[in-house]
Design a protein around this motif. Structure first.
Motif, PDB file in Angstrom:
ATOM      1  N   SER A  70     -36.716  -7.846 -35.277  1.00 35.88           N
ATOM      2  CA  SER A  70     -37.006  -8.116 -36.652  1.00 35.88           C
ATOM      3  C   SER A  70     -35.898  -8.836 -36.793  1.00 35.88           C
ATOM      4  N   ASN A  71     -34.451  -8.059 -36.888  1.00 41.23           N
ATOM      5  CA  ASN A  71     -32.979  -8.777 -37.643  1.00 41.23           C
ATOM      6  C   ASN A  71     -32.277  -9.463 -36.719  1.00 41.23           C
ATOM      7  N   PRO A  72     -33.077 -10.817 -37.358  1.00 39.62           N
ATOM      8  CA  PRO A  72     -32.099 -12.045 -36.377  1.00 39.62           C
ATOM      9  C   PRO A  72     -30.834 -12.039 -36.065  1.00 39.62           C
ATOM     10  N   TYR A  73     -29.851 -10.961 -36.632  1.00 40.29           N
ATOM     11  CA  TYR A  73     -28.791 -11.071 -37.042  1.00 40.29           C
ATOM     12  C   TYR A  73     -28.239  -9.878 -36.744  1.00 40.29           C
ATOM     13  N   ASN A  74     -28.953  -9.469 -35.304  1.00 38.32           N
ATOM     14  CA  ASN A  74     -29.053  -7.966 -34.430  1.00 38.32           C
ATOM     15  C   ASN A  74     -28.532  -8.340 -33.427  1.00 38.32           C
ATOM     16  N   THR A  75     -27.239  -8.695 -32.596  1.00 35.24           N
ATOM     17  CA  THR A  75     -27.128  -9.098 -32.111  1.00 35.24           C
ATOM     18  C   THR A  75     -26.844  -8.263 -30.615  1.00 35.24           C
ATOM     19  N   PRO A 110     -25.604 -14.946 -34.146  1.00 30.91           N
ATOM     20  CA  PRO A 110     -26.590 -14.977 -34.899  1.00 30.91           C
ATOM     21  C   PRO A 110     -27.344 -15.852 -35.578  1.00 30.91           C
ATOM     22  N   VAL A 111     -28.181 -15.968 -36.265  1.00 31.32           N
ATOM     23  CA  VAL A 111     -28.897 -16.843 -36.279  1.00 31.32           C
ATOM     24  C   VAL A 111     -28.201 -18.000 -37.304  1.00 31.32           C
ATOM     25  N   GLY A 112     -27.092 -17.340 -38.217  1.00 25.98           N
ATOM     26  CA  GLY A 112     -26.300 -18.197 -38.930  1.00 25.98           C
ATOM     27  C   GLY A 112     -25.574 -17.217 -39.238  1.00 25.98           C
ATOM     28  N   PRO A 113     -24.148 -18.009 -40.194  1.00 20.47           N
ATOM     29  CA  PRO A 113     -22.697 -17.473 -40.308  1.00 20.47           C
ATOM     30  C   PRO A 113     -23.130 -15.703 -41.442  1.00 20.47           C
ATOM     31  N   ILE A 114     -22.468 -14.572 -41.103  1.00 22.32           N
ATOM     32  CA  ILE A 114     -22.563 -13.373 -41.686  1.00 22.32           C
ATOM     33  C   ILE A 114     -21.269 -13.522 -42.654  1.00 22.32           C
ATOM     34  N   GLY A 115     -20.930 -14.644 -43.003  1.00 25.40           N
ATOM     35  CA  GLY A 115     -19.870 -14.475 -43.698  1.00 25.40           C
ATOM     36  C   GLY A 115     -18.979 -15.297 -44.146  1.00 25.40           C
ATOM     37  N   MET A 141     -24.131 -11.862 -22.326  1.00 22.24           N
ATOM     38  CA  MET A 141     -24.439 -10.700 -22.365  1.00 22.24           C
ATOM     39  C   MET A 141     -23.936 -10.437 -23.725  1.00 22.24           C
ATOM     40  N   PRO A 142     -25.212  -8.925 -24.003  1.00 18.94           N
ATOM     41  CA  PRO A 142     -25.551  -9.105 -26.016  1.00 18.94           C
ATOM     42  C   PRO A 142     -23.914  -9.254 -26.932  1.00 18.94           C
ATOM     43  N   LEU A 143     -23.245  -9.720 -27.756  1.00 20.96           N
ATOM     44  CA  LEU A 143     -22.529  -9.460 -28.074  1.00 20.96           C
ATOM     45  C   LEU A 143     -22.046  -8.336 -28.924  1.00 20.96           C
ATOM     46  N   GLN A 144     -23.631  -6.890 -29.339  1.00 23.17           N
ATOM     47  CA  GLN A 144     -22.915  -5.628 -29.526  1.00 23.17           C
ATOM     48  C   GLN A 144     -22.185  -6.488 -30.858  1.00 23.17           C
ATOM     49  N   SER A 145     -22.826  -6.820 -32.168  1.00 21.60           N
ATOM     50  CA  SER A 145     -22.105  -6.594 -32.964  1.00 21.60           C
ATOM     51  C   SER A 145     -22.234  -6.105 -34.364  1.00 21.60           C
ATOM     52  N   ASP A 146     -22.050  -4.424 -34.776  1.00 19.48           N
ATOM     53  CA  ASP A 146     -21.968  -4.029 -35.797  1.00 19.48           C
ATOM     54  C   ASP A 146     -22.370  -4.723 -37.037  1.00 19.48           C
ATOM     55  N   ALA A 147     -21.371  -5.282 -37.506  1.00 15.16           N
ATOM     56  CA  ALA A 147     -20.811  -6.424 -38.574  1.00 15.16           C
ATOM     57  C   ALA A 147     -22.138  -7.235 -38.193  1.00 15.16           C
ATOM     58  N   THR A 148     -22.721  -7.938 -37.481  1.00 19.70           N
ATOM     59  CA  THR A 148     -24.091  -8.966 -37.737  1.00 19.70           C
ATOM     60  C   THR A 148     -24.808  -7.641 -38.029  1.00 19.70           C
ATOM     61  N   VAL A 149     -25.383  -7.033 -37.360  1.00 21.74           N
ATOM     62  CA  VAL A 149     -26.476  -6.050 -37.770  1.00 21.74           C
ATOM     63  C   VAL A 149     -26.467  -5.533 -38.975  1.00 21.74           C
ATOM     64  N   ALA A 150     -25.288  -4.883 -39.279  1.00 19.45           N
ATOM     65  CA  ALA A 150     -25.155  -4.968 -41.094  1.00 19.45           C
ATOM     66  C   ALA A 150     -25.434  -6.057 -42.190  1.00 19.45           C
ATOM     67  N   TYR A 151     -25.062  -7.534 -41.939  1.00 18.06           N
ATOM     68  CA  TYR A 151     -25.136  -8.257 -42.559  1.00 18.06           C
ATOM     69  C   TYR A 151     -27.160  -8.456 -42.880  1.00 18.06           C
ATOM     70  N   GLY A 152     -27.557  -8.523 -41.862  1.00 27.77           N
ATOM     71  CA  GLY A 152     -28.893  -8.208 -41.377  1.00 27.77           C
ATOM     72  C   GLY A 152     -29.578  -7.574 -42.281  1.00 27.77           C
ATOM     73  N   THR A 153     -29.159  -6.110 -42.477  1.00 24.52           N
ATOM     74  CA  THR A 153     -30.139  -5.140 -42.521  1.00 24.52           C
ATOM     75  C   THR A 153     -29.476  -5.473 -44.999  1.00 24.52           C
ATOM     76  N   GLY A 154     -28.468  -6.015 -45.374  1.00 29.38           N
ATOM     77  CA  GLY A 154     -27.460  -6.199 -45.949  1.00 29.38           C
ATOM     78  C   GLY A 154     -27.097  -5.706 -47.121  1.00 29.38           C
ATOM     79  N   VAL A 177     -20.389  -1.089 -45.179  1.00 30.21           N
ATOM     80  CA  VAL A 177     -20.137  -0.246 -44.013  1.00 30.21           C
ATOM     81  C   VAL A 177     -19.909  -0.486 -42.767  1.00 30.21           C
ATOM     82  N   VAL A 178     -19.362  -0.040 -41.479  1.00 22.55           N
ATOM     83  CA  VAL A 178     -18.541   0.012 -40.817  1.00 22.55           C
ATOM     84  C   VAL A 178     -19.608   0.262 -39.553  1.00 22.55           C
ATOM     85  N   THR A 179     -20.123   1.152 -39.769  1.00 16.37           N
ATOM     86  CA  THR A 179     -21.162   1.724 -38.601  1.00 16.37           C
ATOM     87  C   THR A 179     -22.294   1.069 -39.272  1.00 16.37           C
ATOM     88  N   THR A 180     -23.607   1.597 -37.955  1.00 17.90           N
ATOM     89  CA  THR A 180     -24.804   1.164 -38.135  1.00 17.90           C
ATOM     90  C   THR A 180     -25.520   2.138 -37.152  1.00 17.90           C
TER      91      THR A 180
END
Length: 361
Positions: free
Chosen positions: A285-290, A297-302, A256-269, A273-276
């Motif tokens: 196209s965002n490799p951090y978009n879970t 995700p493709v790698g650590p986000i922090g 099941m997809p992780l669906q983490s907004d934190a990973t999406v936000a990291y990929g956008t730079g 923010v706490v929401t996306t």
């Protein structure tokens, strides 16, 4: 008669001149002997007086760097160059007389024109060691870490960025894609004069130490740090770390997809923010978009800390598949097993956003 008197007077004058010349010569010789004697005494005095040394206690301030591997003669040369001591011999003689003296690497605050003994005492006094301290919080991303390092250590961010661009020079696993996640969050103390490369090597070594402490194999290190970094960004309270890790592990177990907004936000730079947005969550196209990319995700986000790493390795037992922080101000988080339960919790979060317009943007 007159001629005899004249000849006698001339003879007496010649004798007088001889006596005067003799006296002058005697004085010259005596003066020379006195000079030679003074010179000889001076040389003997210099020979037995010992090496040149300042009387101390010294004036002003100087920072002396004792490098790793240096001996007493090297340190003495540095002290002489900075005008801390008057001669290298005055310093090294003390070390020769007492072989038990140990000089430790580091930067030390001393004064100029100190006595050799005073300079040595200053270097041996821990209170004079110049140190730099920096604290890197958990969850910090590379830009945030570099900003903190510049602020507290005085090393320009550009130096860290340049090294990060060639991250393969560091002790990282082959599957690492950057330094992200490998700079362990902690409080560090560095000697004055530490280089950017030295700082990064120390932080990476500390991360290896943490992974080894938890028994993480080198082959699993990148995956564990990636997983732990997501938990670090999503969990807020100690009691939630294990639950958040369990939610993500349960999802991974059933694909099941992780669906983490934190990973999406990291990929956008956009890391503040706490929401996306729906558009951001739909961007495959965002490799951090879970939401779109399965698995981690493709790698650590922090930078994950001990608590997050431990949570990934020992998640709390539970059936949850969902969680949402319903009150970002207090950190209250609801964990749910079913989607319907989760939707009720999401409604609470949306109500919070309506009550607090602009929050988290």
């Amino acid at each position: 008669m007159a001629g005899r008197r004249a000849r006698a007077q001339e003879a007496r004058r010649q004798q007088a001149r001889k006596r005067i010349i003799g006296a002058v010569i005697a004085l010259v010789i005596l003066g020379g002997l006195v000079a030679v004697g003074v010179w000889g005494v001076s040389k003997l005095s210099e020979r037995f007086a010992g090496p040149e040394d300042y009387p101390g206690p010294g004036t002003g301030e100087a920072i002396i760097q004792v490098q790793s591997g240096e001996n007493g003669y090297d340190v003495a040369a540095t002290l002489l160059e900075e005008d801390v001591i008057a001669s290298t011999e005055a310093f090294t003689d003390i070390l020769v007389d007492d072989p038990s003296i140990q000089l430790h690497p580091g930067a030390y605050r001393v004064q100029q024109q100190m006595s050799a003994q005073g300079a040595l005492d200053a270097i041996l006094d821990p209170a004079n060691k110049v140190e730099l301290r920096v604290t890197v919080p958990e969850g910090y991303t590379l830009p945030q870490v570099f900003e903190r390092l510049e602020r507290d250590l005085g090393i320009p961010q550009e130096e860290f960025l340049q090294l990060a661009g060639n991250f393969t020079q560091f002790d990282l696993p082959e599957d690492a894609i950057s330094l992200e996640g490998w700079l362990f969050p902690a409080t560090y103390t560095f000697d004055d004069g530490i280089t950017a490369e030295g700082v990064l090597e120390t932080m990476i070594a500390r991360q290896h130490e943490a992974l080894e402490q938890y028994g993480v194999a080198d082959a699993d290190a990148q995956r564990v740090l990636t997983f732990a970094s997501v938990v670090q960004r999503e969990a807020r309270f100690a009691e939630d770390f294990g639950k958040v890790a369990r939610v993500f592990q349960n999802r991974l177990d059933i694909n099941m997809p992780l669906q983490s907004d934190a990973t999406v936000a990291y990929g956008t730079g956009n890391l503040h923010v706490v929401t996306t947005t729906a558009e951001e969550r739909a961007d495959a196209s965002n490799p951090y978009n879970t939401y779109q990319v399965p698995g981690l995700p493709v790698g650590p986000i922090g930078a994950p800390g001990d608590q997050a790493i431990q949570a990934v390795l020992e998640p709390t037992e539970g059936p949850w598949l969902y969680f949402v922080t319903v009150n970002p101000e207090t950190g209250e988080t609801i964990f749910s097993e079913t989607y319907d339960e989760h939707q009720q919790a999401v409604a609470q979060f949306q109500q919070f956003l309506r009550d607090n317009p602009g929050w988290g943007g």
